[in-house]
Design a protein around this motif. Structure first.
Motif, PDB file in Angstrom:
ATOM      1  N   ASP A  81       0.817  -1.214   0.014  1.00 29.96           N
ATOM      2  CA  ASP A  81       0.029  -0.168   0.003  1.00 29.96           C
ATOM      3  C   ASP A  81       0.723   1.277  -0.074  1.00 29.96           C
ATOM      4  O   ASP A  81       0.439   2.299  -0.455  1.00 29.96           O
ATOM      5  CB  ASP A  81      -1.017  -0.034   1.185  1.00 29.96           C
ATOM      6  CG  ASP A  81      -1.850  -1.054   1.042  1.00 29.96           C
ATOM      7  OD1 ASP A  81      -2.109  -1.447  -0.085  1.00 29.96           O
ATOM      8  OD2 ASP A  81      -2.707  -1.369   2.258  1.00 29.96           O
ATOM      9  N   LEU A 153       5.790  -7.570  -8.478  1.00 26.18           N
ATOM     10  CA  LEU A 153       4.663  -6.503  -8.650  1.00 26.18           C
ATOM     11  C   LEU A 153       5.263  -4.998  -8.920  1.00 26.18           C
ATOM     12  O   LEU A 153       4.741  -4.092  -9.723  1.00 26.18           O
ATOM     13  CB  LEU A 153       3.910  -6.295  -7.379  1.00 26.18           C
ATOM     14  CG  LEU A 153       3.163  -7.824  -7.286  1.00 26.18           C
ATOM     15  CD1 LEU A 153       2.172  -7.551  -5.871  1.00 26.18           C
ATOM     16  CD2 LEU A 153       2.382  -8.175  -8.543  1.00 26.18           C
ATOM     17  N   HIS A 156       5.840  -4.576 -12.737  1.00 26.20           N
ATOM     18  CA  HIS A 156       4.382  -4.393 -13.393  1.00 26.20           C
ATOM     19  C   HIS A 156       4.288  -2.729 -13.134  1.00 26.20           C
ATOM     20  O   HIS A 156       3.884  -2.081 -14.147  1.00 26.20           O
ATOM     21  CB  HIS A 156       3.332  -5.038 -12.837  1.00 26.20           C
ATOM     22  CG  HIS A 156       3.443  -6.551 -13.327  1.00 26.20           C
ATOM     23  ND1 HIS A 156       3.540  -7.112 -14.543  1.00 26.20           N
ATOM     24  CD2 HIS A 156       3.600  -7.639 -12.376  1.00 26.20           C
ATOM     25  CE1 HIS A 156       3.640  -8.395 -14.706  1.00 26.20           C
ATOM     26  NE2 HIS A 156       3.575  -8.874 -13.276  1.00 26.20           N
ATOM     27  N   VAL A 161       1.404  -0.495 -15.165  1.00 27.22           N
ATOM     28  CA  VAL A 161       0.166  -1.174 -14.608  1.00 27.22           C
ATOM     29  C   VAL A 161      -0.645  -0.498 -13.693  1.00 27.22           C
ATOM     30  O   VAL A 161      -0.004   0.160 -12.712  1.00 27.22           O
ATOM     31  CB  VAL A 161       0.546  -2.786 -14.479  1.00 27.22           C
ATOM     32  CG1 VAL A 161      -0.733  -3.302 -13.465  1.00 27.22           C
ATOM     33  CG2 VAL A 161       1.175  -3.333 -15.384  1.00 27.22           C
ATOM     34  N   ASP A 162      -1.931  -0.435 -13.442  1.00 24.50           N
ATOM     35  CA  ASP A 162      -2.682   0.196 -12.761  1.00 24.50           C
ATOM     36  C   ASP A 162      -2.369  -0.140 -11.142  1.00 24.50           C
ATOM     37  O   ASP A 162      -2.214  -1.432 -10.809  1.00 24.50           O
ATOM     38  CB  ASP A 162      -4.339  -0.089 -12.964  1.00 24.50           C
ATOM     39  CG  ASP A 162      -5.172   0.525 -11.855  1.00 24.50           C
ATOM     40  OD1 ASP A 162      -5.114   1.807 -12.071  1.00 24.50           O
ATOM     41  OD2 ASP A 162      -5.643  -0.236 -10.959  1.00 24.50           O
ATOM     42  N   ALA A 164      -3.699   0.492  -8.230  1.00 29.51           N
ATOM     43  CA  ALA A 164      -4.814  -0.009  -7.324  1.00 29.51           C
ATOM     44  C   ALA A 164      -4.756  -1.570  -7.438  1.00 29.51           C
ATOM     45  O   ALA A 164      -4.988  -2.246  -6.625  1.00 29.51           O
ATOM     46  CB  ALA A 164      -6.196   0.516  -7.372  1.00 29.51           C
ATOM     47  N   THR A 165      -4.692  -2.002  -8.751  1.00 29.39           N
ATOM     48  CA  THR A 165      -4.711  -3.500  -9.217  1.00 29.39           C
ATOM     49  C   THR A 165      -3.626  -4.152  -8.598  1.00 29.39           C
ATOM     50  O   THR A 165      -3.727  -5.368  -7.936  1.00 29.39           O
ATOM     51  CB  THR A 165      -4.815  -3.444 -10.718  1.00 29.39           C
ATOM     52  OG1 THR A 165      -5.841  -2.932 -11.303  1.00 29.39           O
ATOM     53  CG2 THR A 165      -4.793  -5.049 -11.076  1.00 29.39           C
ATOM     54  N   LEU A 166      -2.398  -3.469  -8.566  1.00 32.30           N
ATOM     55  CA  LEU A 166      -1.321  -4.104  -7.951  1.00 32.30           C
ATOM     56  C   LEU A 166      -1.535  -4.304  -6.485  1.00 32.30           C
ATOM     57  O   LEU A 166      -1.031  -5.273  -5.870  1.00 32.30           O
ATOM     58  CB  LEU A 166      -0.057  -3.362  -8.576  1.00 32.30           C
ATOM     59  CG  LEU A 166       0.313  -3.558  -9.886  1.00 32.30           C
ATOM     60  CD1 LEU A 166       1.568  -2.619 -10.212  1.00 32.30           C
ATOM     61  CD2 LEU A 166       0.557  -4.922 -10.289  1.00 32.30           C
ATOM     62  N   ARG A 167      -1.886  -3.328  -5.860  1.00 31.41           N
ATOM     63  CA  ARG A 167      -2.004  -3.437  -4.405  1.00 31.41           C
ATOM     64  C   ARG A 167      -2.978  -4.250  -4.039  1.00 31.41           C
ATOM     65  O   ARG A 167      -3.019  -4.985  -3.009  1.00 31.41           O
ATOM     66  CB  ARG A 167      -2.707  -2.093  -3.775  1.00 31.41           C
ATOM     67  CG  ARG A 167      -1.618  -0.793  -4.022  1.00 31.41           C
ATOM     68  CD  ARG A 167      -2.067   0.393  -3.281  1.00 31.41           C
ATOM     69  NE  ARG A 167      -3.186   1.067  -3.509  1.00 31.41           N
ATOM     70  CZ  ARG A 167      -3.292   2.075  -4.439  1.00 31.41           C
ATOM     71  NH1 ARG A 167      -2.345   2.320  -5.130  1.00 31.41           N
ATOM     72  NH2 ARG A 167      -4.786   2.519  -4.888  1.00 31.41           N
ATOM     73  N   GLU A 168      -4.124  -4.620  -4.816  1.00 31.08           N
ATOM     74  CA  GLU A 168      -4.916  -5.873  -4.510  1.00 31.08           C
ATOM     75  C   GLU A 168      -4.361  -7.006  -4.781  1.00 31.08           C
ATOM     76  O   GLU A 168      -4.513  -8.017  -4.085  1.00 31.08           O
ATOM     77  CB  GLU A 168      -6.361  -5.673  -5.410  1.00 31.08           C
ATOM     78  CG  GLU A 168      -7.544  -6.695  -5.159  1.00 31.08           C
ATOM     79  CD  GLU A 168      -7.873  -6.488  -3.630  1.00 31.08           C
ATOM     80  OE1 GLU A 168      -8.385  -7.652  -3.248  1.00 31.08           O
ATOM     81  OE2 GLU A 168      -7.837  -5.377  -3.179  1.00 31.08           O
ATOM     82  N   ARG A 169      -3.786  -7.219  -5.851  1.00 36.56           N
ATOM     83  CA  ARG A 169      -3.208  -8.384  -6.281  1.00 36.56           C
ATOM     84  C   ARG A 169      -1.944  -8.873  -5.047  1.00 36.56           C
ATOM     85  O   ARG A 169      -1.881 -10.146  -4.795  1.00 36.56           O
ATOM     86  CB  ARG A 169      -2.331  -8.077  -7.679  1.00 36.56           C
ATOM     87  CG  ARG A 169      -1.496  -9.659  -7.931  1.00 36.56           C
ATOM     88  CD  ARG A 169      -0.746  -9.549  -9.216  1.00 36.56           C
ATOM     89  NE  ARG A 169       0.132 -10.521  -9.645  1.00 36.56           N
ATOM     90  CZ  ARG A 169       0.602 -10.603 -10.498  1.00 36.56           C
ATOM     91  NH1 ARG A 169       0.565  -9.697 -11.763  1.00 36.56           N
ATOM     92  NH2 ARG A 169       1.769 -11.522 -10.658  1.00 36.56           N
ATOM     93  N   ARG A 172      -3.190 -10.957  -2.436  1.00 35.29           N
ATOM     94  CA  ARG A 172      -3.136 -12.680  -2.872  1.00 35.29           C
ATOM     95  C   ARG A 172      -1.749 -13.205  -2.886  1.00 35.29           C
ATOM     96  O   ARG A 172      -1.396 -14.338  -2.451  1.00 35.29           O
ATOM     97  CB  ARG A 172      -3.848 -12.633  -4.041  1.00 35.29           C
ATOM     98  CG  ARG A 172      -5.271 -12.130  -4.182  1.00 35.29           C
ATOM     99  CD  ARG A 172      -6.019 -12.698  -5.502  1.00 35.29           C
ATOM    100  NE  ARG A 172      -5.555 -12.118  -6.576  1.00 35.29           N
ATOM    101  CZ  ARG A 172      -5.531 -11.227  -7.126  1.00 35.29           C
ATOM    102  NH1 ARG A 172      -6.475 -10.182  -6.677  1.00 35.29           N
ATOM    103  NH2 ARG A 172      -5.112 -10.724  -8.205  1.00 35.29           N
TER     104      ARG A 172
END
Length: 205
Positions: A81, A153, A156, A161-162, A164-169, A172
């Motif tokens: 984050d 990440l 990326h 790469v977006d 917010a998408t990476l923070r979510e990924r 996982r």
């Protein structure tokens, strides 16, 4: 002055940022700036160090309770984050662009950022900063976790790469890496140091 320097580096890049511009906006003399930071590389290193320190302070406020697995997950998610945000990625890009001309600046900037991430995870593994021997012993496994869960990440992110998408990924990916450690699928050396059998290999929990 560091606030102004950070803003100019982010908006103008390394080359176009000048001591004259910083001094003018900060209402300070160039002599004062040069006295503290003799070169622009030294100034940039301090900008990076300050940004990393700010992130680590926020992460340290996140608490250190729970199991070892809980602490690792929490630390890595908070690192994601703090890392996958526009200003941090912009500073990374500047460092990469200037690597050939200023290899020492790039190396130190990388060490500050990567070392800060590893130290944060090592503290999570050890259960806090109050047991330096335990933190030191956790550095190898923390390094591997950061290399596997966060560094890919970052690549990326550097390519646009977006974020917010990476923070979510990251949520996982970190869980997957820690679970592999827990299952003993990744070799992290022999046995942990005395009193730390709960963090190495199959014992992570």
């Amino acid at each position: 002055m560091l606030d102004i320097a950070t803003r100019l580096f982010l908006h103008q890049g390394f080359d176009r940022t000048t001591y004259e511009g910083i001094a003018e906006l900060a209402h300070a003399g160039k002599a004062t700036l040069y006295a503290r930071y003799p070169t622009k590389e030294a100034l940039f290193k301090e900008v990076v160090r300050r940004r990393v320190a700010l992130s680590l302070v926020r992460i340290s406020d996140g608490g250190d309770g729970g199991t070892v697995r809980d602490r690792i997950l929490r630390a890595c998610v908070m690192l994601a984050d703090e890392t996958f945000v526009p200003d941090v990625i912009a500073l990374m890009r500047i460092t990469i662009v200037e690597t050939e001309r200023f290899p020492d600046m790039a190396r130190v900037s990388y060490e500050i950022g990567f070392g800060g991430c590893v130290g944060c995870v090592a503290e999570a593994i050890a259960g806090g900063v109050h047991a330096p021997d335990r933190v030191s012993a956790a550095i190898p496994i923390a390094t591997r976790i950061v290399e596997m869960a966060l560094l890919p990440l970052q690549i990326h992110a550097l390519y646009g790469v977006d974020l917010a998408t990476l923070r979510e990924r990251a949520r996982r990916d970190v869980a997957s890496v820690v679970d592999m450690v827990a299952d003993g699928l990744i070799p992290f050396g022999e046995t942990g140091p005395d009193g730390m059998s709960d963090w190495a290999g199959p014992g992570v929990r």
